[in-house]
Design a protein around this motif. Structure first.
Motif, PDB file in Angstrom:
ATOM      1  N   PHE A 138       0.852  -1.192   0.000  1.00 18.01           N
ATOM      2  CA  PHE A 138       0.000   0.000   0.000  1.00 18.01           C
ATOM      3  C   PHE A 138       0.886   1.240   0.000  1.00 18.01           C
ATOM      4  N   GLY A 139       0.759   2.054  -1.022  1.00 22.49           N
ATOM      5  CA  GLY A 139       1.600   3.234  -1.141  1.00 22.49           C
ATOM      6  C   GLY A 139       1.174   4.392  -0.270  1.00 22.49           C
ATOM      7  N   ASN A 140      -0.031   4.337   0.301  1.00 22.03           N
ATOM      8  CA  ASN A 140      -0.536   5.479   1.075  1.00 22.03           C
ATOM      9  C   ASN A 140      -0.710   5.172   2.556  1.00 22.03           C
ATOM     10  N   VAL A 141      -0.067   4.112   3.048  1.00 25.18           N
ATOM     11  CA  VAL A 141      -0.156   3.754   4.468  1.00 25.18           C
ATOM     12  C   VAL A 141       1.250   3.588   5.026  1.00 25.18           C
ATOM     13  N   ARG A 142       1.522   4.244   6.148  1.00 23.90           N
ATOM     14  CA  ARG A 142       2.773   4.041   6.865  1.00 23.90           C
ATOM     15  C   ARG A 142       2.466   3.611   8.294  1.00 23.90           C
ATOM     16  N   VAL A 143       3.449   2.968   8.904  1.00 26.99           N
ATOM     17  CA  VAL A 143       3.358   2.592  10.316  1.00 26.99           C
ATOM     18  C   VAL A 143       4.482   3.306  11.054  1.00 26.99           C
ATOM     19  N   ALA A 144       4.140   3.948  12.167  1.00 26.92           N
ATOM     20  CA  ALA A 144       5.133   4.691  12.949  1.00 26.92           C
ATOM     21  C   ALA A 144       4.840   4.496  14.431  1.00 26.92           C
ATOM     22  N   ASP A 145       5.341   3.436  14.985  1.00 29.31           N
ATOM     23  CA  ASP A 145       5.232   3.173  16.423  1.00 29.31           C
ATOM     24  C   ASP A 145       6.167   2.014  16.760  1.00 29.31           C
TER      25      ASP A 145
END
Length: 522
Positions: free
Chosen positions: A483-490
């Motif tokens: 998915f090019g429009n989802v990031r994870v930051a945790d």
């Protein structure tokens, strides 16, 4: 800044309905207003042309002394501010652990002791070796330097005699130095007062929400939706959220940033059909993307406890009743410590009492902690109902080499050496747990594993890795695979556990994520 409200018909909700939901659009939607989410929201909303929405499942912390007063942290556990996740049975560990996850703006930085360590450089070298290109200590140093939280060593007025004598005894008993600043490089073994994110004058925590969000709540392009719980993500349509007034859909025109933590980020992905296909099919969930690494690599810092009855009432001066600590390098040739202790100025008898040990009126303890555990577990869903809590199987003390178990045993023995040394020894009337009769490795291991707890540091369940790594969930750019429009930051992106309390590293992840998103939105 552009905001739009439209009406959309979803394909199908997890409960099988075909609802018509109000849909609100923003440029960036951040799921989770916690440690990293607060940073991302603050940095991105500094651009007035970018509309930013934060979806936070808990209430606001603004003006709430229960949350802001750092020393009250222990009274937030298992309350309305806590998601309170149980642990599945642990054959070699403690099956009774409740994993506190903060349900409040600021996330676990509004819920913890605010111990604030910069991670040792070697920890980040481990990340690079695991495929996280661009995440070396040198490359992350600018994010450490721009952190907004106020980190200070425990102030003189808060240093009580018990902790002072503990530090002195560690030096005498173990030959370690007294550390004035644990955040000075290189990270070294030693004893000292810990770096803490707090205001020494007020005793308030300098949490991610306090430092990054409170000064900017009036920004017209920043929307913070509290008491709003995200339970389904469709990267093409939006995030479905549940509020007191019913369900809504929040759509991002540019990016979704998942900052819900190492439990709720993989939980959201699994509920959305993103994860191991066989598991999803078994639960009757439609498979959107077979991504085997979602929920795997579940990590934690386990710690046991040696409990003493105090010879006299304990002094009240303290920041958060765990102000001093000890790091030990068991291998003299190692480059960083491999055993850590908190000095708890509270008894913390939840586990020892369950095993039948006395609960002292005045007690305290040392907690041998496994800084870089080799045991790893798994997070899965129990069923397809979004309201059902996930299954957390940490598989404590299952590493084949026995490293984690050996660390606890060594820690209990070293703690006894400190306890026998003045001026700390004069504070101790007797050892309650494990008790002086338990002496052998086998006895100490059995006790240490039965009485162990957690420092509430789950991580690793959406592991970052190199392109082509079949177990990785995100790449070094934090984009969710597929998915090019989802990031994870945790903390779910951790490839390996850092030696120290991970909050500062999560803040740095938030800073880096904001920079990556700014580059792409330009």
């Amino acid at each position: 800044m552009t905001l739009a409200i439209v009406l959309i018909i979803l394909d199908r909700r997890p409960d099988g309905g075909w609802p018509e939901l109000e849909t609100i659009e923003y440029d960036v939607v951040i799921v989770g207003g916690g440690t990293a989410g607060s940073v991302v929201a603050s940095r991105l909303s500094a651009d007035p042309q970018l509309s930013v929405c934060v979806v936070e499942g808990g209430p606001s912390d603004v003006g709430d002394e229960r949350v802001l007063a750092l020393r009250n942290w222990i009274n937030l556990l298992e309350t309305e501010f806590d998601y309170d996740y149980p642990t599945v049975p642990q054959p070699r560990g403690n099956s009774h652990i409740r994993h506190s996850r903060a349900r409040v703006l600021g996330g676990c930085s509004s819920h913890n002791t605010m111990i604030s360590f910069r991670p040792p450089d070697e920890d980040l070298d481990d990340w690079v070796a695991a495929g996280a290109a661009g995440w070396s200590a040198a490359e992350l140093r600018p994010y450490w330097e721009r952190l907004e939280i106020s980190i200070t060593r425990v102030a003189d007025k808060d240093r009580n005699p018990l902790a002072i004598d503990f530090v002195a005894a560690c030096r005498t008993a173990l030959g370690v130095p007294v550390i004035d600043d644990f955040n000075a490089a290189p990270f070294a073994d030693g004893a000292g007062f810990l770096p803490v994110g707090y205001d020494p004058e007020t005793g308030h925590r300098s949490s991610a929400s306090v430092a990054y969000l409170h000064p900017h709540l009036a920004r017209p392009n920043l929307t913070i939706m509290t008491e709003t719980w995200a339970y389904h993500l469709d990267p093409e349509r939006g995030v479905t959220v549940r509020t007191a007034g019913g369900d809504r859909l929040i759509r991002a025109r540019q990016e979704y940033v998942l900052c819900a933590g190492a439990v709720d980020t993989p939980r959201l992905l699994l509920l959305s059909g993103i994860g191991p296909a066989d598991d999803l099919k078994r639960l009757g969930l439609p498979v959107r993307l077979d991504l085997p690494g979602v929920g795997e690599n579940l990590l934690d810092h386990p710690e046991s406890l040696i409990l003493w009855e105090a010879s006299r009432p304990l002094p009240p001066m303290s920041v958060m009743d765990a102000d001093a600590g000890l790091f030990v390098r068991r291998d003299p040739g190692a480059t960083r410590p491999d055993l850590m202790f908190h000095l708890y100025q509270i008894p913390f008898t939840v586990n020892t009492a369950r095993l039948g040990y006395d609960v002292p009126e005045h007690g305290f303890g040392m907690t041998p902690n496994v800084p870089r555990p080799l045991s790893a577990g798994r997070l899965t869903l129990a069923d397809s109902d979004p309201s059902t809590k996930p299954l957390l199987d940490f598989r404590y003390f299952t590493d084949p080499a026995g490293h984690d178990e050996r660390t606890i045993v060594d820690g209990l023995r070293l703690a006894r050496e400190v306890a026998a040394t003045e001026p700390f020894a004069s504070w101790i009337r007797r050892e309650i747990a494990p008790g002086p009769s338990l002496r052998t490795d086998q006895e100490l291991s059995a006790y240490g594993r039965a009485a162990h707890h957690t420092v509430y540091h789950p991580a690793g369940t959406c592991r970052m890795g190199a392109p082509g790594d079949p177990g990785a969930v995100v790449g070094p750019d934090l984009r969710l695979h597929g998915f090019g429009n989802v990031r994870v930051a945790d903390a779910s992106i951790f490839p390996t556990m850092p030696t120290v309390n991970p909050m500062v590293l999560v803040l740095m992840i938030g800073e880096r994520a904001a920079g990556l998103i700014r580059e792409s939105t330009r």
